[in-house]
Scaffold this motif. Structure first.
Motif, PDB file in Angstrom:
ATOM      1  N   ASP A  87       0.784  -1.165  -0.141  1.00 36.47           N
ATOM      2  CA  ASP A  87       0.096   0.061  -0.067  1.00 36.47           C
ATOM      3  C   ASP A  87       0.961   1.266  -0.050  1.00 36.47           C
ATOM      4  O   ASP A  87       0.424   2.295  -0.707  1.00 36.47           O
ATOM      5  N   GLY A  88       1.732   1.267   0.457  1.00 35.32           N
ATOM      6  CA  GLY A  88       2.954   2.505   0.721  1.00 35.32           C
ATOM      7  C   GLY A  88       3.500   2.666  -0.778  1.00 35.32           C
ATOM      8  O   GLY A  88       3.487   3.797  -1.074  1.00 35.32           O
ATOM      9  N   VAL A 102       0.142   4.171  -2.920  1.00 36.66           N
ATOM     10  CA  VAL A 102      -0.010   5.633  -2.590  1.00 36.66           C
ATOM     11  C   VAL A 102       1.239   6.361  -3.126  1.00 36.66           C
ATOM     12  O   VAL A 102       0.780   7.500  -3.740  1.00 36.66           O
ATOM     13  N   PRO A 152      -5.877   8.114  -1.890  1.00 37.25           N
ATOM     14  CA  PRO A 152      -4.631   7.569  -1.029  1.00 37.25           C
ATOM     15  C   PRO A 152      -4.908   7.781   0.317  1.00 37.25           C
ATOM     16  O   PRO A 152      -4.561   6.909   1.191  1.00 37.25           O
ATOM     17  N   LEU A 153      -5.874   8.667   0.920  1.00 37.69           N
ATOM     18  CA  LEU A 153      -6.125   8.890   2.315  1.00 37.69           C
ATOM     19  C   LEU A 153      -6.928   7.745   2.780  1.00 37.69           C
ATOM     20  O   LEU A 153      -6.829   7.352   3.722  1.00 37.69           O
ATOM     21  N   LEU A 204      -4.714   4.920   3.381  1.00 39.04           N
ATOM     22  CA  LEU A 204      -4.329   5.008   4.721  1.00 39.04           C
ATOM     23  C   LEU A 204      -5.218   4.839   5.856  1.00 39.04           C
ATOM     24  O   LEU A 204      -4.684   4.293   6.934  1.00 39.04           O
ATOM     25  N   HIS A 247      -5.744   1.364   7.491  1.00 38.57           N
ATOM     26  CA  HIS A 247      -4.365   0.714   8.373  1.00 38.57           C
ATOM     27  C   HIS A 247      -4.806   1.056   9.689  1.00 38.57           C
ATOM     28  O   HIS A 247      -5.600   1.573  10.088  1.00 38.57           O
ATOM     29  N   TYR A 257      -2.069   7.581  11.988  1.00 34.46           N
ATOM     30  CA  TYR A 257      -2.629   8.785  11.127  1.00 34.46           C
ATOM     31  C   TYR A 257      -3.986   8.072  10.560  1.00 34.46           C
ATOM     32  O   TYR A 257      -4.629   8.725   9.882  1.00 34.46           O
ATOM     33  N   ALA A 258      -4.425   6.874  10.770  1.00 36.31           N
ATOM     34  CA  ALA A 258      -5.752   6.470  10.466  1.00 36.31           C
ATOM     35  C   ALA A 258      -6.877   7.151  10.658  1.00 36.31           C
ATOM     36  O   ALA A 258      -7.661   7.396   9.560  1.00 36.31           O
ATOM     37  N   ALA A 311      -6.705  10.206   8.592  1.00 37.71           N
ATOM     38  CA  ALA A 311      -6.779  10.084   7.096  1.00 37.71           C
ATOM     39  C   ALA A 311      -8.135   9.547   6.645  1.00 37.71           C
ATOM     40  O   ALA A 311      -8.733  10.142   5.409  1.00 37.71           O
TER      41      ALA A 311
END
Length: 193
Positions: free
Chosen positions: A38-39, A42, A142-143, A146, A149, A153-154, A157
């Motif tokens: 996923d990183g 994104v 992308p948010l 994120l 996860h 930051y989830a 995001a």
């Protein structure tokens, strides 16, 4: 160089950037659905969003607009949107209704393409509202990835991603409605001639 030949150019920097964005679509899908990296996925979306902005800036600043660019730039945008919502749906990140609303708008607008063609028009110029909608959706996806996860930051995001998704979807439909108004005006003007 004449205006006609400038419009027919293929080898321009903006067209190259759009073509590279098109090549990124299968890479993105593989990253999301294969190794679930996923990183990196994104990052591919971020690069796609940046190059989308950059190709337009370069095309306008250096007079490199072309017929091909007006086709492949929005095509790349739409392919990213479709690939991303498909990947997010398969991964259970977004609900099916959001996919239905976005795809429903595409089907709605596609119904008017035969009307345009029948009256001698190929396509309409992309409206600023459509670009704003795409901008919102390209940030939303992308948010939302994120947000799926469990990191610190989830939550941020998720809130920000859904704000961009809902605004983007609303603007997408509004741009579709304006598209229909444009088609109607063109058809009316053509039938009066």
């Amino acid at each position: 160089m004449s205006e006609t030949s400038a419009e027919d150019r293929i080898w321009t920097v903006p067209n190259l950037l759009s073509f590279l964005r098109l090549l990124g679509v299968p890479v993105f899908l593989w990253l999301v659905l294969g190794p679930k990296a996923d990183g990196w996925a994104v990052a591919v979306l971020a690069v796609a969003g940046f190059t989308d902005w950059l190709d337009g800036k370069i095309a306008r600043a250096f007079d490199q607009t072309s017929k091909l660019g007006r086709i492949i730039d929005p095509a790349a945008d739409k392919l990213y949107v479709f690939a991303t919502i498909l990947a997010l749906l398969i991964r259970d990140v977004i609900p099916w209704w959001l996919v239905a609303v976005i795809l429903g708008r595409e089907l709605f607008v596609a119904c008017f393409i035969p009307v345009l063609r029948r009256h001698g028009y190929r396509a309409l110029q992309v409206h600023f509202l459509g670009k704003a909608a795409m901008f919102n959706l390209m940030y939303a996806f992308p948010l939302l990835f994120l947000a799926s996860h469990t990191g610190w930051y989830a939550d941020l995001a998720r809130i920000t991603g859904w704000a961009f998704a809902l605004w983007g979807t609303g603007l997408y439909w509004w741009a579709g409605a304006l598209y229909v108004v444009q088609v109607r005006r063109l058809v009316t003007a053509t039938t009066k001639e």
